[in-house]
Design a protein around this motif. Structure first.
Motif, short mmCIF file in Angstrom:
data_model
loop_
_atom_site.label_atom_id
_atom_site.label_comp_id
_atom_site.label_asym_id
_atom_site.label_seq_id
_atom_site.Cartn_x
_atom_site.Cartn_y
_atom_site.Cartn_z
N GLN A 50 0.84 -1.20 0.00
CA GLN A 50 0.00 0.00 0.00
C GLN A 50 0.87 1.25 0.00
N GLY A 51 1.89 1.22 0.84
CA GLY A 51 2.77 2.40 0.93
C GLY A 51 3.59 2.61 -0.33
N ALA A 52 3.95 1.51 -0.99
CA ALA A 52 4.85 1.62 -2.15
C ALA A 52 4.11 2.12 -3.39
N ASP A 53 3.02 1.42 -3.76
CA ASP A 53 2.32 1.81 -5.00
C ASP A 53 0.84 1.44 -5.00
N LEU A 54 0.28 1.25 -3.84
CA LEU A 54 -1.15 0.93 -3.65
C LEU A 54 -1.53 -0.46 -4.16
N GLN A 55 -1.05 -0.84 -5.35
CA GLN A 55 -1.48 -2.10 -5.99
C GLN A 55 -0.67 -2.33 -7.26
N ALA A 56 -0.68 -3.56 -7.74
CA ALA A 56 -0.08 -3.84 -9.06
C ALA A 56 -1.04 -3.31 -10.14
N SER A 57 -0.50 -3.04 -11.33
CA SER A 57 -1.31 -2.47 -12.42
C SER A 57 -2.58 -3.28 -12.67
N THR A 58 -3.74 -2.62 -12.58
CA THR A 58 -5.01 -3.33 -12.80
C THR A 58 -5.08 -3.88 -14.23
N ILE A 59 -4.69 -3.05 -15.18
CA ILE A 59 -4.87 -3.49 -16.58
C ILE A 59 -3.96 -4.69 -16.89
N SER A 60 -2.73 -4.66 -16.39
CA SER A 60 -1.85 -5.82 -16.62
C SER A 60 -2.47 -7.09 -16.03
N GLN A 61 -3.02 -6.96 -14.83
CA GLN A 61 -3.60 -8.15 -14.18
C GLN A 61 -4.78 -8.69 -14.99
N LEU A 62 -5.63 -7.77 -15.47
CA LEU A 62 -6.80 -8.23 -16.23
C LEU A 62 -6.39 -8.85 -17.57
N GLN A 63 -5.37 -8.23 -18.21
CA GLN A 63 -4.91 -8.77 -19.50
C GLN A 63 -4.35 -10.18 -19.31
N LEU A 64 -3.53 -10.33 -18.29
CA LEU A 64 -2.92 -11.64 -18.07
C LEU A 64 -3.97 -12.67 -17.68
N ASN A 65 -4.92 -12.26 -16.83
CA ASN A 65 -5.99 -13.16 -16.42
C ASN A 65 -6.77 -13.65 -17.64
N GLN A 66 -7.06 -12.71 -18.55
CA GLN A 66 -7.82 -13.05 -19.76
C GLN A 66 -7.00 -14.00 -20.65
N TYR A 67 -5.70 -13.72 -20.72
CA TYR A 67 -4.83 -14.59 -21.53
C TYR A 67 -4.88 -16.02 -21.00
N ILE A 68 -4.76 -16.14 -19.67
CA ILE A 68 -4.73 -17.50 -19.09
C ILE A 68 -6.08 -18.19 -19.30
N GLU A 69 -7.18 -17.39 -19.31
CA GLU A 69 -8.50 -18.01 -19.54
C GLU A 69 -8.66 -18.48 -20.97
N GLU A 70 -8.09 -17.75 -21.92
CA GLU A 70 -8.37 -18.07 -23.33
C GLU A 70 -7.32 -18.92 -23.99
N TYR A 71 -6.12 -18.89 -23.48
CA TYR A 71 -5.03 -19.67 -24.10
C TYR A 71 -4.43 -20.59 -23.05
N SER A 72 -3.55 -21.47 -23.52
CA SER A 72 -2.95 -22.39 -22.55
C SER A 72 -1.56 -21.88 -22.15
N LEU A 73 -1.45 -21.42 -20.90
CA LEU A 73 -0.13 -20.99 -20.41
C LEU A 73 0.82 -22.19 -20.35
N ASP A 74 0.25 -23.38 -20.07
CA ASP A 74 1.09 -24.59 -20.05
C ASP A 74 1.75 -24.82 -21.40
N GLU A 75 0.95 -24.67 -22.47
CA GLU A 75 1.52 -24.90 -23.81
C GLU A 75 2.59 -23.85 -24.11
N HIS A 76 2.32 -22.63 -23.66
CA HIS A 76 3.30 -21.56 -23.89
C HIS A 76 4.61 -21.87 -23.15
N VAL A 77 4.48 -22.32 -21.91
CA VAL A 77 5.68 -22.64 -21.11
C VAL A 77 6.44 -23.80 -21.78
#
Ligand code: PMP
Length: 399
Positions: free
Chosen positions: A262-289
């Motif tokens: 909270q003191g440092a930056d309140l939170q991690a970037s909301t948009i990055s989190q939503l983009q990554l969450n959507q990526y993991i929902e629609e594509y296979s992170l396992d296949e990517h790894v």
């Protein structure tokens, strides 16, 4: 201008890697210096599609502040992904942070008063050493071998020092050495941590990038008493540019990290989190790894094979089972800071080993990265490096 800066700034020096990375921007340089993923593997098109979707469907959430702990759907995905390294976690155990580097800084902030002691592997990750240094601790480097920290030495150090605040370790494909801890050492470390009530900070950016053999459980996976604070990241399995990592810890410790977040930056970037969450929902992170692993395995093999063929006999190097680095040791009299200058004159870059030891010394090793250069450049660069090393060895002999 001569401003009166805080005392702590005296400990904070420009990172040698950052300085080197500036040089390595020159296209003619073959760089084995940074810990950069291969950019051609970033799933740019898929990420663009999910980004459009996020903005179209959840734009007002994506561009808004969010909770400090992180976006719950992503916290849940991280918790379930932790099973890959043998950890059972719940979304409540996860705080999303802006890269695991931020977790290292927070660790210093939470635990360290001036002259407190940090125990770390010798050598250890330069970025962690620099992050902790801001809090003015003393470092005790615990001797290591191919199986991790040496436990007798560690216990001896613990018994003889009373200001130890935490033990910082990178048990999987360590940066810089490429080594991996055995299961016995993991268990023993946990046992000592419990016996002396000293927390373990387990930094694990590379655990999923195993190219041979079986993944041993993370130390956090063996932890039943909440002694381990685990730092994870998407930097090496997805992209460092999105700046998303996480802390997985017991409620008591995690609450401290939440407070400093909270003191440092309140939170991690909301948009990055939503983009990554959507990526993991629609594509296979396992296949990517898997795709990343296949390419990096090839690059590791090629680098190691070329080193075996080209490097002089008395040069030793580690053969990592995963991760991004191999560690090269030269005879003791060779100074790799000098060698790095000669290598740069020949358009090859690496990081001299001295910077990975918080108490200095040990100038005869260096770190090589094999994830970022294509195969042709790996072979060319190692051949050049072999010549530079040979010349340095000849030169020492004739002196
Ligand atoms: N810990 C280790 C051991 C690393 O090698 C790195 C990156 N090179 C980090 C932490 C920081 O990674 P990030 O902040 O991108 O998650």
């Amino acid at each position: 201008m001569g401003f009166k800066y805080a005392k702590r700034m005296e400990n904070i020096k420009a990172s040698e890697i950052r300085e080197l990375l500036k040089l390595t921007q020159r296209p003619e340089i073959i760089s084995f210096a940074g810990g950069l993923p291969a950019p051609e593997l970033f799933p740019v098109d898929d990420f663009r599609k999910v980004s459009d979707k996020v903005l179209a469907e959840k734009g007002r959430i994506a561009l808004q502040y969010g909770p400090t702990e992180g976006y719950n759907p992503l916290r849940e995905k991280i918790a379930s992904r932790m099973t890959k390294v043998g950890v059972k976690a719940d979304f409540n155990d996860i705080l999303i942070i802006s890269g695991s580097q931020q977790g290292l800084d927070f660790t210093g902030k939470i635990f360290l008063d001036k002259d407190d002691i940090v125990l770390c592997e010798s050598p250890s990750y330069l970025g962690a050493i620099n992050a902790f240094k801001a809090y003015q601790p003393k470092f005790i480097e615990v001797p290591t071998d191919d199986n991790g920290m040496k436990m007798n030495e560690l216990e001896e150090i613990i018994i003889n020092n009373d200001k130890i605040k935490f033990i910082y370790v990178i048990p999987d494909f360590q940066n810089p050495s490429g080594r991996t801890w055995s299961l016995e050492r993991r268990k023993k470390l946990l046992e000592l941590s419990e016996k002396y009530n000293i927390p373990i900070v387990e930094d694990n950016p590379y655990g999923e990038l195993r190219y041979d053999g079986k993944i041993p459980p993370a130390i956090k996976g063996l932890d039943t008493k909440g002694n381990v604070i685990f730092l994870g990241t998407f930097s090496k399995i997805f992209s460092p540019g999105i700046r998303l990592g996480w802390v997985c810890a017991s409620e008591e410790a995690l609450n401290k990290y939440i407070l400093v977040k909270q003191g440092a930056d309140l939170q991690a970037s909301t948009i990055s989190q939503l983009q990554l969450n959507q990526y993991i929902e629609e594509y296979s992170l396992d296949e990517h790894v898997d795709k990343i692993k296949n390419i990096y395995r090839r690059r590791r093999d090629l680098m190691i094979d070329t080193m075996k063929k080209e490097f002089p006999q008395d040069v030793k190097f580690t053969i990592p089972e995963g991760g991004l680095f191999t560690w090269v040791e030269l005879p003791e009299h060779v100074n790799t800071r000098e060698l790095a200058k000669k290598a740069i004159d020949n358009n090859v870059a690496f990081v001299p080993g001295g910077s990975f030891y918080p108490n200095a010394g040990n100038e005869n090793a260096f770190r090589l990265n094999y994830s970022n250069m294509d195969e042709e450049r790996i072979v060319k660069g190692i051949k050049i490096l072999a010549k530079v090393i040979e010349e340095a060895l000849q030169c020492e002999k004739s002196m």
